[in-house]
Design a protein around this motif. Sequence first.
Motif, PDB file in Angstrom:
ATOM      1  N   ALA A   1      50.176 -33.528  16.586  1.00 34.90           N
ATOM      2  CA  ALA A   1      49.053 -33.931  17.436  1.00 34.90           C
ATOM      3  C   ALA A   1      48.172 -32.736  17.763  1.00 34.90           C
ATOM      4  CB  ALA A   1      49.568 -34.601  18.707  1.00 34.90           C
ATOM      5  N   VAL A   2      48.799 -31.629  18.142  1.00 37.65           N
ATOM      6  CA  VAL A   2      48.048 -30.405  18.459  1.00 37.65           C
ATOM      7  C   VAL A   2      47.271 -29.930  17.238  1.00 37.65           C
ATOM      8  CG1 VAL A   2      48.276 -27.960  19.075  1.00 37.65           C
ATOM      9  CG2 VAL A   2      49.597 -29.688  20.317  1.00 37.65           C
ATOM     10  N   ALA A   3      47.929 -29.898  16.085  1.00 34.07           N
ATOM     11  CA  ALA A   3      47.287 -29.425  14.861  1.00 34.07           C
ATOM     12  C   ALA A   3      46.124 -30.321  14.439  1.00 34.07           C
ATOM     13  CB  ALA A   3      48.318 -29.337  13.736  1.00 34.07           C
ATOM     14  N   SER A   4      46.137 -31.572  14.878  1.00 29.46           N
ATOM     15  CA  SER A   4      45.069 -32.520  14.551  1.00 29.46           C
ATOM     16  C   SER A   4      43.966 -32.555  15.605  1.00 29.46           C
ATOM     17  CB  SER A   4      45.657 -33.917  14.364  1.00 29.46           C
ATOM     18  OG  SER A   4      46.549 -33.926  13.276  1.00 29.46           O
ATOM     19  N   GLY A   5      44.095 -31.729  16.641  1.00 33.46           N
ATOM     20  CA  GLY A   5      43.040 -31.632  17.638  1.00 33.46           C
ATOM     21  C   GLY A   5      43.203 -32.481  18.877  1.00 33.46           C
ATOM     22  N   ALA A   6      44.363 -33.078  19.075  1.00 36.17           N
ATOM     23  CA  ALA A   6      44.576 -33.882  20.284  1.00 36.17           C
ATOM     24  C   ALA A   6      44.463 -32.995  21.518  1.00 36.17           C
ATOM     25  CB  ALA A   6      45.949 -34.556  20.258  1.00 36.17           C
ATOM     26  N   ALA A   7      43.777 -33.520  22.534  1.00 30.79           N
ATOM     27  CA  ALA A   7      43.613 -32.772  23.781  1.00 30.79           C
ATOM     28  C   ALA A   7      44.662 -33.143  24.813  1.00 30.79           C
ATOM     29  CB  ALA A   7      42.221 -33.020  24.350  1.00 30.79           C
ATOM     30  N   SER A   8      45.284 -34.316  24.655  1.00 32.80           N
ATOM     31  CA  SER A   8      46.259 -34.799  25.629  1.00 32.80           C
ATOM     32  C   SER A   8      47.111 -35.881  24.980  1.00 32.80           C
ATOM     33  CB  SER A   8      45.526 -35.372  26.854  1.00 32.80           C
ATOM     34  OG  SER A   8      46.459 -35.763  27.843  1.00 32.80           O
ATOM     35  N   LEU A   9      48.187 -36.256  25.651  1.00 32.95           N
ATOM     36  CA  LEU A   9      49.031 -37.360  25.206  1.00 32.95           C
ATOM     37  C   LEU A   9      49.067 -38.445  26.268  1.00 32.95           C
ATOM     38  CD1 LEU A   9      52.177 -35.553  23.726  1.00 32.95           C
ATOM     39  CD2 LEU A   9      50.215 -36.502  22.496  1.00 32.95           C
ATOM     40  N   GLU A  10      49.131 -39.686  25.815  1.00 31.41           N
ATOM     41  CA  GLU A  10      49.319 -40.826  26.726  1.00 31.41           C
ATOM     42  C   GLU A  10      50.783 -41.197  26.848  1.00 31.41           C
ATOM     43  OE1 GLU A  10      47.029 -44.152  25.409  1.00 31.41           O
ATOM     44  OE2 GLU A  10      45.207 -43.388  26.342  1.00 31.41           O
TER      45      GLU A  10
ATOM     46  N   VAL B   1      61.344 -41.826  30.839  1.00 25.07           N
ATOM     47  CA  VAL B   1      61.282 -40.754  31.828  1.00 25.07           C
ATOM     48  C   VAL B   1      59.915 -40.096  31.770  1.00 25.07           C
ATOM     49  CG1 VAL B   1      63.769 -40.310  31.748  1.00 25.07           C
ATOM     50  CG2 VAL B   1      62.241 -39.035  30.246  1.00 25.07           C
ATOM     51  N   ALA B   2      59.532 -39.476  32.846  1.00 21.08           N
ATOM     52  CA  ALA B   2      58.320 -38.673  32.864  1.00 21.08           C
ATOM     53  C   ALA B   2      58.630 -37.314  32.244  1.00 21.08           C
ATOM     54  CB  ALA B   2      57.805 -38.520  34.285  1.00 21.08           C
ATOM     55  N   ALA B   3      57.670 -36.746  31.557  1.00 25.55           N
ATOM     56  CA  ALA B   3      57.879 -35.465  30.887  1.00 25.55           C
ATOM     57  C   ALA B   3      58.110 -34.330  31.863  1.00 25.55           C
ATOM     58  CB  ALA B   3      56.691 -35.127  29.992  1.00 25.55           C
ATOM     59  N   GLY B   4      57.668 -34.499  33.107  1.00 21.63           N
ATOM     60  CA  GLY B   4      57.743 -33.428  34.100  1.00 21.63           C
ATOM     61  C   GLY B   4      59.048 -33.291  34.731  1.00 21.63           C
TER      62      GLY B   4
ATOM     63  N   ALA C   1      59.505 -30.583  27.549  1.00 23.33           N
ATOM     64  CA  ALA C   1      58.569 -29.487  27.792  1.00 23.33           C
ATOM     65  C   ALA C   1      57.380 -29.552  26.837  1.00 23.33           C
ATOM     66  CB  ALA C   1      59.279 -28.148  27.675  1.00 23.33           C
ATOM     67  N   ALA C   2      57.619 -29.865  25.571  1.00 21.38           N
ATOM     68  CA  ALA C   2      56.529 -29.958  24.595  1.00 21.38           C
ATOM     69  C   ALA C   2      55.569 -31.085  24.962  1.00 21.38           C
ATOM     70  CB  ALA C   2      57.094 -30.165  23.192  1.00 21.38           C
ATOM     71  N   VAL C   3      56.114 -32.238  25.349  1.00 23.82           N
ATOM     72  CA  VAL C   3      55.275 -33.365  25.774  1.00 23.82           C
ATOM     73  C   VAL C   3      54.499 -32.981  27.029  1.00 23.82           C
ATOM     74  CG1 VAL C   3      55.295 -35.747  26.628  1.00 23.82           C
ATOM     75  CG2 VAL C   3      56.744 -35.109  24.687  1.00 23.82           C
ATOM     76  N   ARG C   4      55.164 -32.365  27.963  1.00 24.46           N
ATOM     77  CA  ARG C   4      54.530 -31.946  29.219  1.00 24.46           C
ATOM     78  C   ARG C   4      53.398 -30.946  28.959  1.00 24.46           C
ATOM     79  NH1 ARG C   4      58.922 -30.604  31.642  1.00 24.46           N
ATOM     80  NH2 ARG C   4      58.899 -28.443  30.993  1.00 24.46           N
ATOM     81  N   ASP C   5      53.591 -30.007  28.039  1.00 26.72           N
ATOM     82  CA  ASP C   5      52.575 -29.010  27.727  1.00 26.72           C
ATOM     83  C   ASP C   5      51.272 -29.646  27.267  1.00 26.72           C
ATOM     84  OD1 ASP C   5      54.247 -26.902  28.368  1.00 26.72           O
ATOM     85  OD2 ASP C   5      54.661 -26.353  26.271  1.00 26.72           O
ATOM     86  N   LEU C   6      51.356 -30.707  26.505  1.00 26.47           N
ATOM     87  CA  LEU C   6      50.147 -31.353  25.985  1.00 26.47           C
ATOM     88  C   LEU C   6      49.688 -32.523  26.849  1.00 26.47           C
ATOM     89  CD1 LEU C   6      47.978 -31.379  23.824  1.00 26.47           C
ATOM     90  CD2 LEU C   6      49.480 -32.812  22.421  1.00 26.47           C
ATOM     91  N   GLY C   7      50.630 -33.278  27.388  1.00 29.20           N
ATOM     92  CA  GLY C   7      50.263 -34.502  28.095  1.00 29.20           C
ATOM     93  C   GLY C   7      50.304 -34.430  29.601  1.00 29.20           C
ATOM     94  N   GLY C   8      51.017 -33.467  30.139  1.00 32.82           N
ATOM     95  CA  GLY C   8      51.172 -33.371  31.583  1.00 32.82           C
ATOM     96  C   GLY C   8      52.509 -33.926  32.033  1.00 32.82           C
ATOM     97  N   ALA C   9      52.862 -33.627  33.266  1.00 32.23           N
ATOM     98  CA  ALA C   9      54.177 -33.977  33.807  1.00 32.23           C
ATOM     99  C   ALA C   9      54.419 -35.480  33.901  1.00 32.23           C
ATOM    100  CB  ALA C   9      54.361 -33.342  35.185  1.00 32.23           C
ATOM    101  N   ALA C  10      53.382 -36.270  34.057  1.00 32.94           N
ATOM    102  CA  ALA C  10      53.553 -37.717  34.235  1.00 32.94           C
ATOM    103  C   ALA C  10      53.617 -38.497  32.920  1.00 32.94           C
ATOM    104  CB  ALA C  10      52.422 -38.269  35.100  1.00 32.94           C
ATOM    105  N   THR C  11      53.466 -37.829  31.790  1.00 29.47           N
ATOM    106  CA  THR C  11      53.475 -38.527  30.503  1.00 29.47           C
ATOM    107  C   THR C  11      54.818 -39.213  30.280  1.00 29.47           C
ATOM    108  OG1 THR C  11      52.003 -36.828  29.613  1.00 29.47           O
ATOM    109  CG2 THR C  11      53.104 -38.273  28.017  1.00 29.47           C
ATOM    110  N   PRO C  12      54.809 -40.540  30.034  1.00 28.94           N
ATOM    111  CA  PRO C  12      56.075 -41.239  29.812  1.00 28.94           C
ATOM    112  C   PRO C  12      56.672 -40.922  28.435  1.00 28.94           C
ATOM    113  CG  PRO C  12      54.246 -42.768  29.612  1.00 28.94           C
ATOM    114  CD  PRO C  12      53.667 -41.447  30.036  1.00 28.94           C
ATOM    115  N   VAL C  13      57.986 -40.721  28.424  1.00 28.05           N
ATOM    116  CA  VAL C  13      58.730 -40.476  27.195  1.00 28.05           C
ATOM    117  C   VAL C  13      59.796 -41.563  27.095  1.00 28.05           C
ATOM    118  CG1 VAL C  13      60.154 -38.853  25.894  1.00 28.05           C
ATOM    119  CG2 VAL C  13      58.322 -37.993  27.391  1.00 28.05           C
ATOM    120  N   ILE C  14      59.692 -42.354  26.047  1.00 31.65           N
ATOM    121  CA  ILE C  14      60.591 -43.482  25.825  1.00 31.65           C
ATOM    122  C   ILE C  14      61.723 -43.014  24.919  1.00 31.65           C
ATOM    123  CG2 ILE C  14      60.788 -45.828  24.895  1.00 31.65           C
ATOM    124  CD1 ILE C  14      57.580 -45.837  25.197  1.00 31.65           C
TER     125      ILE C  14
END
Length: 128
Positions: free
Chosen positions: A74-83, A125-128, A100-113
């Motif tokens: 995602a980062v290499a493709s230019g994504a600015a954030s994750l949903e 869970v939230a990435a944070g 931590a990787a999800v949090r770095d790009l998407g923020g602490a509240a980004t859901p991880v299934i």
Amino acid sequence: MLGRMTQSTGAGQEAAGLGPEDRKIVTLARSARARNGVPEGAAVRDETGRTYVAGTVALDSLRLSALRTAVAMAVASGAASLEAAAVVSAAGAVAAEDLAAVRDLGGAATPVILAAADGTVRTVVAAG
């Protein structure tokens, strides 16, 4: 944004409890895992709705989990954030490095299934 997730699911609930966009990334993660014969598959959705799918990377010189690989794509493709992010794994929890990787790009509240190989959602869970 977080509005695409219809509920925070607990262990043992099916992917049907997720919104359609979240079910999609679980399905993509399952497909990557099965297609590549790797221990984990992952998919992330960026702020524009684009998805990035990856499997575990296990080379002699490079080792990355599926989720960290998807975030890197995602980062290499230019994504600015994750949903949202999804990982299909036999593990009982999402690794701290993956969160931590999800949090770095998407923020602490980004859901991880976290889902099992059959798509059963174990936890969100939230990435944070």
